[in-house]
Design a protein around this motif. Structure first.
Motif, PDB file in Angstrom:
ATOM      1  N   THR A  69     -22.274  18.642  37.506  1.00 12.57           N
ATOM      2  CA  THR A  69     -22.483  19.813  38.303  1.00 12.57           C
ATOM      3  C   THR A  69     -23.088  19.266  39.824  1.00 12.57           C
ATOM      4  OG1 THR A  69     -23.506  20.969  36.445  1.00 12.57           O
ATOM      5  CG2 THR A  69     -24.345  22.085  38.563  1.00 12.57           C
ATOM      6  N   LEU A  70     -23.613  18.353  39.631  1.00 13.65           N
ATOM      7  CA  LEU A  70     -24.139  17.677  40.871  1.00 13.65           C
ATOM      8  C   LEU A  70     -22.924  17.116  41.638  1.00 13.65           C
ATOM      9  CD1 LEU A  70     -26.333  16.768  42.839  1.00 13.65           C
ATOM     10  CD2 LEU A  70     -26.671  14.449  41.570  1.00 13.65           C
ATOM     11  N   LEU A  71     -22.004  16.381  41.185  1.00 12.67           N
ATOM     12  CA  LEU A  71     -20.930  15.723  41.773  1.00 12.67           C
ATOM     13  C   LEU A  71     -19.865  17.203  42.359  1.00 12.67           C
ATOM     14  CD1 LEU A  71     -19.237  12.851  39.588  1.00 12.67           C
ATOM     15  CD2 LEU A  71     -20.412  12.808  41.824  1.00 12.67           C
ATOM     16  N   MET A  72     -19.739  18.133  41.396  1.00 10.37           N
ATOM     17  CA  MET A  72     -19.054  19.280  41.989  1.00 10.37           C
ATOM     18  C   MET A  72     -19.668  19.909  42.956  1.00 10.37           C
ATOM     19  SD  MET A  72     -17.777  20.699  38.511  1.00 10.37           S
ATOM     20  CE  MET A  72     -16.582  22.027  39.148  1.00 10.37           C
ATOM     21  N   LEU A  73     -20.917  20.064  43.456  1.00 12.19           N
ATOM     22  CA  LEU A  73     -21.901  20.536  44.289  1.00 12.19           C
ATOM     23  C   LEU A  73     -21.742  19.905  45.454  1.00 12.19           C
ATOM     24  CD1 LEU A  73     -23.653  22.844  45.261  1.00 12.19           C
ATOM     25  CD2 LEU A  73     -25.602  21.333  44.497  1.00 12.19           C
ATOM     26  N   SER A  74     -21.565  18.421  45.369  1.00 12.50           N
ATOM     27  CA  SER A  74     -21.486  17.712  46.437  1.00 12.50           C
ATOM     28  C   SER A  74     -20.202  17.612  47.057  1.00 12.50           C
ATOM     29  CB  SER A  74     -21.567  16.039  46.072  1.00 12.50           C
ATOM     30  OG  SER A  74     -23.287  15.818  45.659  1.00 12.50           O
ATOM     31  N   TRP A  75     -19.125  18.021  46.133  1.00 11.96           N
ATOM     32  CA  TRP A  75     -17.666  17.948  46.655  1.00 11.96           C
ATOM     33  C   TRP A  75     -17.633  19.446  47.368  1.00 11.96           C
ATOM     34  CZ3 TRP A  75     -13.617  15.219  47.487  1.00 11.96           C
ATOM     35  CH2 TRP A  75     -12.233  15.878  47.564  1.00 11.96           C
TER      36      TRP A  75
END
Length: 349
Positions: free
Chosen positions: A186-192
């Motif tokens: 979730t954190l990676l997708m939010l960063s993307w």
């Protein structure tokens, strides 16, 4: 349990459950494995069409390269930085799709995913995404076209491009190897998503500034028209981008009913990226005398003269105005320009 084979006679999406009704076996850990195979191979039915699609896209990029690279080599001395950047994007896309296809083919025939091929595919995919976004930034900013090439990429552009590569590489590795928890994904997708928003806002802001600068010089009608046509393409791509996000969410929410079209989610992004690259190749091809879009030193002097004349006229008009209202400095915006301004003002709102 002894090995048991289950014959499937109807196409569909199947799930295996291990259950027990014996209370004494509560908390028992079951170890084992299941092997799934379709008639054509080990690829799941929802992703099997992707192997053919990656092969098709590799051929498409090969054809684009056959047309682009000979012209790029022929007019090397007359080219601009943009042409080298486009060549890199085409090359990285070909490598990415080649590794993606080989990885899927190996998985289909053996039943296990090749780690090295997958890592190479993710690496080339991340590099291609970063280069593509930097290409759009340089193009919309007008480097080598409206501005001198020597200014090139700013440190801020390179920083954002590096972040794009790192986040994309991390996200792709996590998706293929499942090495992160749900919170980490979730954190990676939010960063993307945040990074993509920054790129999109920056690209449209740069495009608006370039269009405004080209309007000042009346002798750059060809360049202005070229950038207007490119702006139409970018706005169309942005609309398709947002529309497909909603389609992707709908397909994922209805996965049990729409599993057969799940492969179209990543396929659409590849088609969109390829179409945009083809447009760039058609708008700015390598030629012997690229005066139609090449930057010339005289452009900067002409822009400065036009800006001084415009400021003088506006100052005189402001002094003569009795009601103290500001004189409008720009002509009425078209529908296209208003749409671009919508993206430009995202940060300010």
């Amino acid at each position: 349990m002894s090995p048991e084979a289950v014959i499937i006679n109807k196409t569909g999406r199947y799930i295996v459950y291990f259950t027990t009704c014996d209370e004494d076996l509560d908390g028992t850990v079951v170890r084992g494995r299941t092997v799934w195979k379709n008639l054509d191979g080990y690829l799941p039915g929802e992703t099997a069409p992707l192997m053919k699609f990656y092969g098709f896209m590799f051929v498409a990029y090969m054809l684009l390269g056959v047309v682009w690279f000979p012209r790029f080599v022929r007019y090397w001395k007359d080219g601009i930085q943009l042409h080298s950047h486009v060549s890199l994007v085409i090359a990285f896309s070909m490598y990415e799709l080649a590794f993606m296809y080989s990885g899927f083919a190996y998985l289909d025939s053996v039943g296990t995913s090749p780690v090295k091929a997958t890592l190479w595919a993710v690496s080339f995919s991340s590099a291609r995404k970063a280069l593509s976004r930097l290409l759009l930034l340089a193009l919309t900013s007008g480097y080598g076209l409206v501005k001198p090439e020597i200014s090139g990429f700013t440190p801020r552009m390179l920083l954002l491009g590096g972040m794009c590569y790192v986040i994309s590489l991390s996200l792709g590795s996590a998706q293929h190897f499942g090495s992160l928890t749900e919170d980490g994904m979730t954190l990676l997708m939010l960063s993307w998503a945040i990074m993509e928003t920054c790129f999109l806002q920056w690209i449209f802001r740069s495009l608006w500034n370039t269009l405004k600068k080209l309007k000042v010089n009346k002798r750059n009608i060809a360049k202005l028209q070229l950038y207007k046509n490119f702006a139409v393409v970018l706005v169309t791509m942005a609309v398709l981008n947002f529309a497909w996000v909603y389609v992707e969410v709908y397909i994922n929410d209805s996965l049990s009913e729409l599993w057969q079209v799940k492969w179209m989610i990543p396929a659409f992004w590849y088609v969109l990226a390829y179409a945009l690259l083809v447009v760039i190749c058609c708008f700015w091809p390598p030629t012997e005398k690229p005066t139609r879009y090449l930057y010339t030193a005289e452009m900067e002097d002409e822009f400065e003269e036009e800006d001084e004349d415009e400021d003088l006229v506006l100052a005189e008009a402001g002094m003569k105005s009795e009601n103290g209202r500001n004189v409008e400095r720009e002509e009425r915006k078209s529908l296209l320009e208003a749409f671009i301004l919508l993206f430009v003002n995202i940060r300010e709102r």
